[in-house]
Write a protein that holds these residues in place. Structure first.
Motif, PDB file in Angstrom:
ATOM      1  N   SER A 213    -146.555  -8.659 -51.482  1.00 17.08           N
ATOM      2  CA  SER A 213    -147.215  -9.338 -52.554  1.00 17.08           C
ATOM      3  C   SER A 213    -146.765  -9.396 -53.977  1.00 17.08           C
ATOM      4  CB  SER A 213    -148.787  -9.198 -52.159  1.00 17.08           C
ATOM      5  OG  SER A 213    -149.232  -9.273 -51.197  1.00 17.08           O
ATOM      6  N   ALA A 214    -146.438  -8.197 -54.253  1.00 16.04           N
ATOM      7  CA  ALA A 214    -146.092  -7.947 -55.765  1.00 16.04           C
ATOM      8  C   ALA A 214    -144.535  -8.593 -55.828  1.00 16.04           C
ATOM      9  CB  ALA A 214    -145.924  -6.254 -55.916  1.00 16.04           C
ATOM     10  N   ILE A 215    -143.778  -8.449 -54.832  1.00 17.20           N
ATOM     11  CA  ILE A 215    -142.529  -9.437 -54.894  1.00 17.20           C
ATOM     12  C   ILE A 215    -142.649 -10.643 -55.211  1.00 17.20           C
ATOM     13  CG2 ILE A 215    -140.377  -9.905 -53.501  1.00 17.20           C
ATOM     14  CD1 ILE A 215    -140.632  -7.001 -52.472  1.00 17.20           C
ATOM     15  N   VAL A 216    -143.502 -11.315 -54.323  1.00 17.08           N
ATOM     16  CA  VAL A 216    -143.745 -12.601 -54.198  1.00 17.08           C
ATOM     17  C   VAL A 216    -144.328 -13.243 -55.594  1.00 17.08           C
ATOM     18  CG1 VAL A 216    -145.036 -14.553 -53.398  1.00 17.08           C
ATOM     19  CG2 VAL A 216    -144.049 -12.814 -51.607  1.00 17.08           C
ATOM     20  N   THR A 293    -148.716  -7.727 -66.576  1.00 18.21           N
ATOM     21  CA  THR A 293    -148.239  -8.842 -66.740  1.00 18.21           C
ATOM     22  C   THR A 293    -148.102 -10.106 -65.556  1.00 18.21           C
ATOM     23  OG1 THR A 293    -146.075  -7.624 -67.766  1.00 18.21           O
ATOM     24  CG2 THR A 293    -145.668  -9.764 -66.980  1.00 18.21           C
ATOM     25  N   PHE A 294    -148.295  -9.501 -64.314  1.00 21.96           N
ATOM     26  CA  PHE A 294    -148.624 -10.527 -63.200  1.00 21.96           C
ATOM     27  C   PHE A 294    -149.965 -10.434 -62.800  1.00 21.96           C
ATOM     28  CE2 PHE A 294    -144.073  -9.008 -63.463  1.00 21.96           C
ATOM     29  CZ  PHE A 294    -143.262 -10.285 -63.617  1.00 21.96           C
ATOM     30  N   ASP A 295    -150.899  -9.762 -63.309  1.00 19.20           N
ATOM     31  CA  ASP A 295    -152.364  -9.637 -63.016  1.00 19.20           C
ATOM     32  C   ASP A 295    -152.324  -9.339 -61.399  1.00 19.20           C
ATOM     33  OD1 ASP A 295    -154.931 -10.019 -63.120  1.00 19.20           O
ATOM     34  OD2 ASP A 295    -155.138 -11.854 -62.773  1.00 19.20           O
ATOM     35  N   PHE A 296    -151.867  -8.181 -61.093  1.00 19.26           N
ATOM     36  CA  PHE A 296    -151.627  -7.919 -59.954  1.00 19.26           C
ATOM     37  C   PHE A 296    -152.401  -6.504 -59.877  1.00 19.26           C
ATOM     38  CE2 PHE A 296    -149.424  -4.574 -56.906  1.00 19.26           C
ATOM     39  CZ  PHE A 296    -149.514  -5.502 -55.993  1.00 19.26           C
TER      40      PHE A 296
END
Lengths: 314, 269
Positions: A213-216, A293-296
């Motif tokens: 999911s992080a990569i996507v 940065t990516f709200d992850f």
């Protein structure tokens, strides 16, 4: 059936790995995917062309000519537990440079490169929060990680020199979960797992699905740069083993060459010799930049992750 | 039931509550980033409590000066060949009736590399003396114990007792950068409790240690006095190393004075 001909075209390398499979599953409805692996040809659904290709061979450039890639997700880094040192160098450094050169030549708009936290090196003086700007000490600790550090350095040069490539470099902590065959994944699966007596460094783990999911999310949001990926939750190595239901196999840690000597005498690789320092000293990374940065936020907790390995043993 | 009684005797519930209530950013398995573990802190507190109350009969003055919350650097003189002063100082902060704190301590880098020892120290809250670690902990509003003399203090030998050795300047840089108050502490008694009469240099070299003490086989149960000073505030910018050193010397002079006061209190008791 979705008409994929109008969708942007992506190249995903390292398709044979469990992580790539997860990434492919998440992206196949949104992109036209082409996958490749230098190790073997991977069986894929009919709509996803799959190739076994060496990055250093002409056939690799043919793929760029044929498919006009809009983006590349480069997961094809050969892990430190695979291939010879020379083989890894050819694939990870020379091969990746070729990939980046081709990306420039064929005007690929975006490139994501999967690296590893190993590049920071495990050292007794490491701060507990290794940020992205921390020096990459791994090459000074072991020659077996030179290819990982050089891949990073190379990618960073291209990142600043060719901003049009929109390079994102991800440095994840230990990726574990079903099907993961890296060093930590293999250790957590064992019934009796080696530990260095007197050492239990803090470690971070991220579940395979969270990493996919992080990569996507990193690819889709496209903020070029270098990012650590790790949850803000740590656990000592030996506690992790207990929670995974592993019995400990204590290895004397002094004198320093004892683990290698025992491995020779028993004819069994107890712990990967080039990663011994990672089982002595912590190399915990600060994943806050990526999270913000990516709200992850990872979905799987440490307990969820370890429960999987414990379940395997029962 | 007897087991519970024993447990409560070893670690009284109010002491346990102080550890439980300390605002620490622990993960899902009760560990923080540096390896601090709540259960290990219980055990360490129970062990040091005996040494503090009964063996060294520690008396502490000025603990009302320690802030109830927020970042703070506890700067003290270092003495005795083992970091017993750190353990007693830490327990004193934990059992402080005015403002209990579960402190962190910056320890010598060599400890981190010793099997078992490094792990043990990490679990009870000690961290390798590395600048970034100290900054990160202060940003998490921790109370951090620093002995700026380092091994120069613990290895100076009994003949040089209470003679402050050169202070490292790093703590002052950190205090100014992170806007952290400094609580100076004068410690008296540990020099006598753990006297080092000589240094077996050959053995020290063989084991890779800064010194190998020639000493008594166990710590001498002398009374230990901890004298906490009022908070000191420093601000930048720092113009040069001399400027920094001048600020460090202010702290050093204060600690010297606190030691003298403590020796006076120690003597009249």
């Amino acid at each position: 059936m979705i008409d994929t001909s109008t969708l942007p075209c992506l190249l995903i390398t390292g398709a044979a790995g469990a992580l790539a499979q997860q990434v492919i599953a998440r992206l196949r409805d949104k992109y036209r995917l082409v996958v490749c692996d230098s190790r073997r040809e991977v069986s894929m659904p009919e709509d996803i062309p799959s190739y076994r290709v060496d990055f250093n061979k002409r056939r690799f450039e043919d793929l760029f000519k044929e498919y006009h890639f809009d983006g590349i997700i480069h997961l094809g880094r050969i892990g430190s537990n695979e291939n010879s040192r020379e083989g890894r160098y050819n694939a990870n450094v020379i091969g990746s440079q070729r990939l980046l050169d081709l990306a420039r030549k064929y005007k690929v708009k975006q490139t994501l490169i999967l690296s590893t936290y190993f590049v920071y090196g495990a050292h007794p003086l490491n701060p507990a929060y290794l940020t992205e700007s921390a020096p990459l000490k791994a090459a000074g600790i072991t020659m077996d990680l030179v290819d990982s550090v050089e891949l990073e350095n190379l990618s960073t040069i291209y990142l600043w020199k060719y901003p049009e490539l929109n390079i994102t470099i991800l440095r994840p902590c230990n990726i574990v979960g079903p099907g993961v065959n890296n060093t930590l994944g293999q250790l957590l699966m064992q019934e009796r797992t080696p530990v260095l007596m007197g050492y239990s460094p803090m470690m971070q783990f991220i579940h395979l699905e969270d990493m996919a999911s992080a990569i996507v999310v990193a690819f889709e949001q496209n903020h070029a740069g270098i990012y650590n990926i790790a949850p803000d939750d740590c656990v000592p190595y030996q506690v992790a083993l207990s929670l995974c239901g592993c019995k400990k196999l204590p290895i004397p840690s002094v004198p320093e060459n004892m683990p290698l000597l025992l491995a020779k005498l028993t004819g069994r690789e107890l712990l990967p010799p080039h990663l011994l320092d990672y089982f002595k000293h912590s190399a915990t990374i600060d994943g806050s930049l990526f999270s913000q940065t990516f709200d992850f936020k990872p979905r799987y907790s440490l307990k969820d992750i370890f429960a999987h390995y414990k379940h395997l043993k029962s | 039931m007897p087991f519970k009684k024993l447990k409560n005797w070893l670690l009284p519930p109010d002491l346990k509550a102080k550890i439980d209530n300390a605002p620490k950013p622990l993960g899902s398995l009760d560990y923080d980033r540096w390896g601090y573990h709540r259960n290990s802190a219980y055990k360490a507190a129970a062990g040091v409590r005996f040494l503090y109350d009964h063996y060294f009969k520690v008396q502490a003055f000025g603990r009302e000066n320690v802030p109830t919350q927020g970042r703070v650097l506890i700067i003290a003189n270092h003495s005795g060949y083992l970091p017993m002063d750190g353990a007693l100082l830490g327990y004193s902060l934990l059992s402080n009736p005015y403002a209990p704190r579960v402190p962190r301590a910056m320890i010598e880098r060599l400890f981190t590399n010793i099997p078992y020892v490094g792990n043990f120290f990490s679990q009870i809250g000690a961290v390798t003396g590395q600048t970034q670690n100290c900054i990160d902990m202060l940003k998490q509003e921790e109370a951090v114990i620093v002995f700026p003399e380092g091994v120069r203090g613990t290895g100076k030998g009994f003949v040089k007792r209470y003679q402050l050795q050169r202070f490292g300047n790093g703590f002052m840089d950190i205090a100014i950068d992170t806007n952290t108050p400094i609580i100076p502490v004068g410690i008296v008694g540990c020099e006598e409790a753990l006297p080092m009469f000589g240094n077996a240099e050959g053995l020290a070299k063989k084991f890779g240690l800064p010194y190998f003490p020639i000493t008594v086989p166990f710590p001498i149960p002398t009374r230990v006095t901890l004298n906490f000073g009022e908070p000191l505030y420093f601000s930048g910018p720092i113009h040069s190393e001399d400027d920094l050193e001048a600020k460090v010397n202010v702290v050093k002079a204060k600690i010297r004075q606190l030691i003298a006061d403590a020796q006076h209190k120690h003597g009249v008791k």
